[in-house]
Write a protein that holds these residues in place. Structure first.
Motif, PDB file in Angstrom:
ATOM      1  N   ALA A  24      30.734  25.627  23.097  1.00 51.29           N
ATOM      2  CA  ALA A  24      29.219  25.883  22.517  1.00 51.29           C
ATOM      3  C   ALA A  24      29.154  25.822  21.413  1.00 51.29           C
ATOM      4  O   ALA A  24      29.720  26.855  21.121  1.00 51.29           O
ATOM      5  CB  ALA A  24      28.536  26.561  23.192  1.00 51.29           C
ATOM      6  N   LEU A  25      27.605  25.219  20.195  1.00 57.61           N
ATOM      7  CA  LEU A  25      28.114  25.224  18.780  1.00 57.61           C
ATOM      8  C   LEU A  25      26.903  25.563  18.755  1.00 57.61           C
ATOM      9  O   LEU A  25      26.172  25.330  19.199  1.00 57.61           O
ATOM     10  CB  LEU A  25      29.059  23.851  18.579  1.00 57.61           C
ATOM     11  N   SER A  49      19.420  30.028  23.668  1.00 61.92           N
ATOM     12  CA  SER A  49      18.790  29.034  24.071  1.00 61.92           C
ATOM     13  C   SER A  49      19.323  27.456  23.422  1.00 61.92           C
ATOM     14  O   SER A  49      18.876  26.759  23.976  1.00 61.92           O
ATOM     15  CB  SER A  49      17.836  29.451  24.330  1.00 61.92           C
ATOM     16  N   LYS A  50      19.151  27.448  22.045  1.00 63.36           N
ATOM     17  CA  LYS A  50      19.364  26.712  21.675  1.00 63.36           C
ATOM     18  C   LYS A  50      20.983  26.178  21.186  1.00 63.36           C
ATOM     19  O   LYS A  50      21.700  26.994  19.891  1.00 63.36           O
ATOM     20  CB  LYS A  50      18.728  26.274  19.396  1.00 63.36           C
ATOM     21  N   LYS A  51      21.622  25.475  21.253  1.00 60.78           N
ATOM     22  CA  LYS A  51      22.809  24.939  21.081  1.00 60.78           C
ATOM     23  C   LYS A  51      23.063  23.206  21.704  1.00 60.78           C
ATOM     24  O   LYS A  51      22.458  23.132  21.831  1.00 60.78           O
ATOM     25  CB  LYS A  51      23.650  26.296  21.877  1.00 60.78           C
ATOM     26  N   ILE A  52      24.580  23.457  21.152  1.00 62.24           N
ATOM     27  CA  ILE A  52      25.193  22.671  21.223  1.00 62.24           C
ATOM     28  C   ILE A  52      26.731  22.029  22.261  1.00 62.24           C
ATOM     29  O   ILE A  52      26.902  22.944  21.464  1.00 62.24           O
ATOM     30  CB  ILE A  52      25.804  21.721  20.230  1.00 62.24           C
ATOM     31  N   VAL A  53      26.697  21.490  23.489  1.00 60.24           N
ATOM     32  CA  VAL A  53      27.236  22.042  24.538  1.00 60.24           C
ATOM     33  C   VAL A  53      28.371  20.775  24.441  1.00 60.24           C
ATOM     34  O   VAL A  53      27.983  19.237  24.943  1.00 60.24           O
ATOM     35  CB  VAL A  53      27.091  22.521  25.513  1.00 60.24           C
ATOM     36  N   MET A  54      29.641  20.884  24.323  1.00 60.30           N
ATOM     37  CA  MET A  54      30.116  19.266  24.775  1.00 60.30           C
ATOM     38  C   MET A  54      31.241  19.637  25.506  1.00 60.30           C
ATOM     39  O   MET A  54      32.359  21.128  25.340  1.00 60.30           O
ATOM     40  CB  MET A  54      30.519  18.745  23.039  1.00 60.30           C
ATOM     41  N   LYS A  55      32.237  18.753  25.425  1.00 65.40           N
ATOM     42  CA  LYS A  55      33.366  19.228  26.315  1.00 65.40           C
ATOM     43  C   LYS A  55      34.994  18.415  25.636  1.00 65.40           C
ATOM     44  O   LYS A  55      35.021  16.635  24.665  1.00 65.40           O
ATOM     45  CB  LYS A  55      33.624  18.091  27.633  1.00 65.40           C
ATOM     46  N   GLY A  61      37.829  12.325  20.205  1.00 69.13           N
ATOM     47  CA  GLY A  61      36.189  12.917  19.672  1.00 69.13           C
ATOM     48  C   GLY A  61      36.017  13.617  20.480  1.00 69.13           C
ATOM     49  O   GLY A  61      36.171  14.551  21.270  1.00 69.13           O
ATOM     50  N   TYR A  62      35.165  13.480  20.379  1.00 66.92           N
ATOM     51  CA  TYR A  62      33.932  14.694  21.573  1.00 66.92           C
ATOM     52  C   TYR A  62      32.755  13.510  21.527  1.00 66.92           C
ATOM     53  O   TYR A  62      32.526  12.603  21.701  1.00 66.92           O
ATOM     54  CB  TYR A  62      33.280  15.519  20.902  1.00 66.92           C
ATOM     55  N   ALA A  63      32.083  14.424  23.102  1.00 63.83           N
ATOM     56  CA  ALA A  63      30.938  13.885  23.474  1.00 63.83           C
ATOM     57  C   ALA A  63      29.768  15.155  23.868  1.00 63.83           C
ATOM     58  O   ALA A  63      29.835  16.099  24.568  1.00 63.83           O
ATOM     59  CB  ALA A  63      31.340  13.525  25.301  1.00 63.83           C
ATOM     60  N   PRO A  64      28.821  14.728  23.025  1.00 61.84           N
ATOM     61  CA  PRO A  64      27.746  15.708  22.405  1.00 61.84           C
ATOM     62  C   PRO A  64      26.491  15.124  23.571  1.00 61.84           C
ATOM     63  O   PRO A  64      26.678  14.827  24.516  1.00 61.84           O
ATOM     64  CB  PRO A  64      27.607  15.074  21.553  1.00 61.84           C
ATOM     65  N   MET A  65      26.917  17.054  23.978  1.00 63.57           N
ATOM     66  CA  MET A  65      25.700  17.241  25.114  1.00 63.57           C
ATOM     67  C   MET A  65      24.087  18.053  24.447  1.00 63.57           C
ATOM     68  O   MET A  65      24.981  18.811  24.644  1.00 63.57           O
ATOM     69  CB  MET A  65      25.719  17.335  26.413  1.00 63.57           C
ATOM     70  N   TYR A  66      23.105  17.905  24.605  1.00 68.06           N
ATOM     71  CA  TYR A  66      21.728  18.477  23.939  1.00 68.06           C
ATOM     72  C   TYR A  66      21.789  19.289  25.324  1.00 68.06           C
ATOM     73  O   TYR A  66      21.246  18.305  26.695  1.00 68.06           O
ATOM     74  CB  TYR A  66      21.461  18.090  23.482  1.00 68.06           C
ATOM     75  N   TYR A  67      22.372  21.067  25.324  1.00 70.03           N
ATOM     76  CA  TYR A  67      21.048  21.268  26.639  1.00 70.03           C
ATOM     77  C   TYR A  67      20.129  22.394  26.403  1.00 70.03           C
ATOM     78  O   TYR A  67      20.542  23.595  24.971  1.00 70.03           O
ATOM     79  CB  TYR A  67      22.522  22.332  27.056  1.00 70.03           C
TER      80      TYR A  67
END
Length: 72
Positions: A24-25, A49-55, A61-67
């Motif tokens: 989580a970034l 509650s405001k974060k960028i979560v990715m595997k 690279g990366y696979a971003p997902m806003y959550y």
């Protein structure tokens, strides 16, 4: 036709030891908030509650997902 260059995010806080983990970034990608083996672990560790979560994927690279989590 001239293409438009899209600048990628600076992911320098994501290190090699984070490969195959969830991270989580902060929304500006400057702070690592949490690291874990599963999405649920990272979501419970990252208290904001405001974060960028990715595997983090190996050499791909990366696979971003806003959550966003709504807590009542």
């Amino acid at each position: 036709m001239e293409g438009k260059v899209i600048k990628g995010q600076n992911l320098s806080v994501v290190k090699e030891e984070h490969i195959n983990k969830w991270v989580a970034l902060s929304p500006d990608y400057k702070q690592l908030l949490a690291v874990g083996d599963s999405l649920s672990v990272v979501l419970s560790k990252a208290k904001t509650s405001k974060k960028i979560v990715m595997k983090v994927l190996p050499n791909l690279g990366y696979a971003p997902m806003y959550y966003s989590v709504i807590v009542k």
